[in-house]
Design an enzyme around this catalytic site. Sequence first.
Site, PDB file in Angstrom:
ATOM      1  N   GLY A  90      46.130  14.268  10.940  1.00  0.00           N
ATOM      2  CA  GLY A  90      44.655  14.788  10.674  1.00  0.00           C
ATOM      3  C   GLY A  90      44.760  16.130  10.116  1.00  0.00           C
ATOM      4  O   GLY A  90      45.167  16.139   8.997  1.00  0.00           O
ATOM      5  N   GLU A  91      44.064  16.747  10.673  1.00  0.00           N
ATOM      6  CA  GLU A  91      43.820  17.995   9.819  1.00  0.00           C
ATOM      7  C   GLU A  91      44.317  19.210  11.033  1.00  0.00           C
ATOM      8  O   GLU A  91      43.723  19.519  11.863  1.00  0.00           O
ATOM      9  CB  GLU A  91      42.375  18.411   9.536  1.00  0.00           C
TER      10      GLU A  91
ATOM     11  N   CYS B 180      52.760  14.401  10.923  1.00  0.00           N
ATOM     12  CA  CYS B 180      52.178  15.115  10.062  1.00  0.00           C
ATOM     13  C   CYS B 180      51.163  16.622  10.424  1.00  0.00           C
ATOM     14  O   CYS B 180      51.891  17.557  10.803  1.00  0.00           O
ATOM     15  CB  CYS B 180      51.164  14.056   9.475  1.00  0.00           C
TER      16      CYS B 180
ATOM     17  N   ILE C 191      50.686  11.235   3.855  1.00  0.00           N
ATOM     18  CA  ILE C 191      49.078  11.495   3.301  1.00  0.00           C
ATOM     19  C   ILE C 191      48.963  12.899   3.437  1.00  0.00           C
ATOM     20  O   ILE C 191      49.021  13.545   4.514  1.00  0.00           O
ATOM     21  CB  ILE C 191      48.325  10.868   4.316  1.00  0.00           C
TER      22      ILE C 191
ATOM     23  N   HIS D   7      53.659   9.127   8.717  1.00  0.00           N
ATOM     24  CA  HIS D   7      52.931   8.410   9.563  1.00  0.00           C
ATOM     25  C   HIS D   7      53.489   7.103  10.089  1.00  0.00           C
ATOM     26  O   HIS D   7      53.014   6.090   9.541  1.00  0.00           O
ATOM     27  CB  HIS D   7      51.478   8.215   9.123  1.00  0.00           C
TER      28      HIS D   7
ATOM     29  N   GLU E 152      52.950   5.565  12.537  1.00  0.00           N
ATOM     30  CA  GLU E 152      51.788   4.805  13.423  1.00  0.00           C
ATOM     31  C   GLU E 152      50.997   3.872  12.358  1.00  0.00           C
ATOM     32  O   GLU E 152      50.274   2.680  12.876  1.00  0.00           O
ATOM     33  CB  GLU E 152      50.760   5.557  14.108  1.00  0.00           C
TER      34      GLU E 152
HETATM   35  N1  GLN Z   1      47.148  17.954   5.123  1.00  0.00           N
HETATM   36  C1  GLN Z   1      46.920  17.987   6.881  1.00  0.00           C
HETATM   37  C2  GLN Z   1      47.036  19.347   7.285  1.00  0.00           C
HETATM   38  O1  GLN Z   1      47.390  20.250   6.679  1.00  0.00           O
HETATM   39  C3  GLN Z   1      47.966  17.145   7.425  1.00  0.00           C
HETATM   40  C4  GLN Z   1      47.564  15.616   6.892  1.00  0.00           C
HETATM   41  C5  GLN Z   1      47.983  14.837   7.604  1.00  0.00           C
HETATM   42  O2  GLN Z   1      48.068  14.755   9.018  1.00  0.00           O
HETATM   43  N2  GLN Z   1      48.138  13.372   7.217  1.00  0.00           N
HETATM   44  O3  GLN Z   1      46.782  19.642   8.503  1.00  0.00           O
END
Ligand code: GLN
Length: 189
Positions: A47-48, A79, A137, A173, A175
Amino acid sequence: MATAVLALQGAFVEHEAHLAELGERSFELRDADDLSRPFDRLVLPGGESTVQGRLLEERDMLEPLRKRIADGMPVLATCAGLILLAQRLAAHDDKGTPRLSTMDVTVERNAYGRQLGSFRTAARVAGVGQNVPMTFIRAPRVVEVGAGVQVLARIDGSVVAVRQGSQLGLSFHPELDRDLRLHQLFLSL
Ligand code: GLN
């Protein structure tokens, strides 16, 4: 017992589906109250990381989770989750956003540039096997590992999977692919 899946933001539902397929019970961690439910494993989804880190702090979940991970609770971090686990970020990435900081690695965010922001490949993962599918991603890359950290996989020389004790950190990922082997490894920790 059960696996708690951090569900503040990002790709958590897909982890729950993989765990269910392997017969593992899971539930979603959304606020501090959820921490009182019994669990003995944790998934930190993609995610972020900045959003997740801020929400973890705002909801008073950062310290309790940090302590449990430091005490040895198994974690699967993918990630953004890996970014939350890292003790250090590359200098240009470090804006002081709250993180769990339990794994002795340095991570660079969005390390594959804009053009190559997202891609798929497959590679060997130590202790898991050959040809493990990997979906990236806007992925981070591990640029430095401490003495207690084992490198499990590399893509073109970049470290993309690491393990420190019961903490498993992946740039990609699992999942989002059908292959369950990495979740199996997590459940064996
Ligand atoms: N770019 C995201 C971050 O810096 C990570 C991307 C992801 O979890 N797919 O948190």
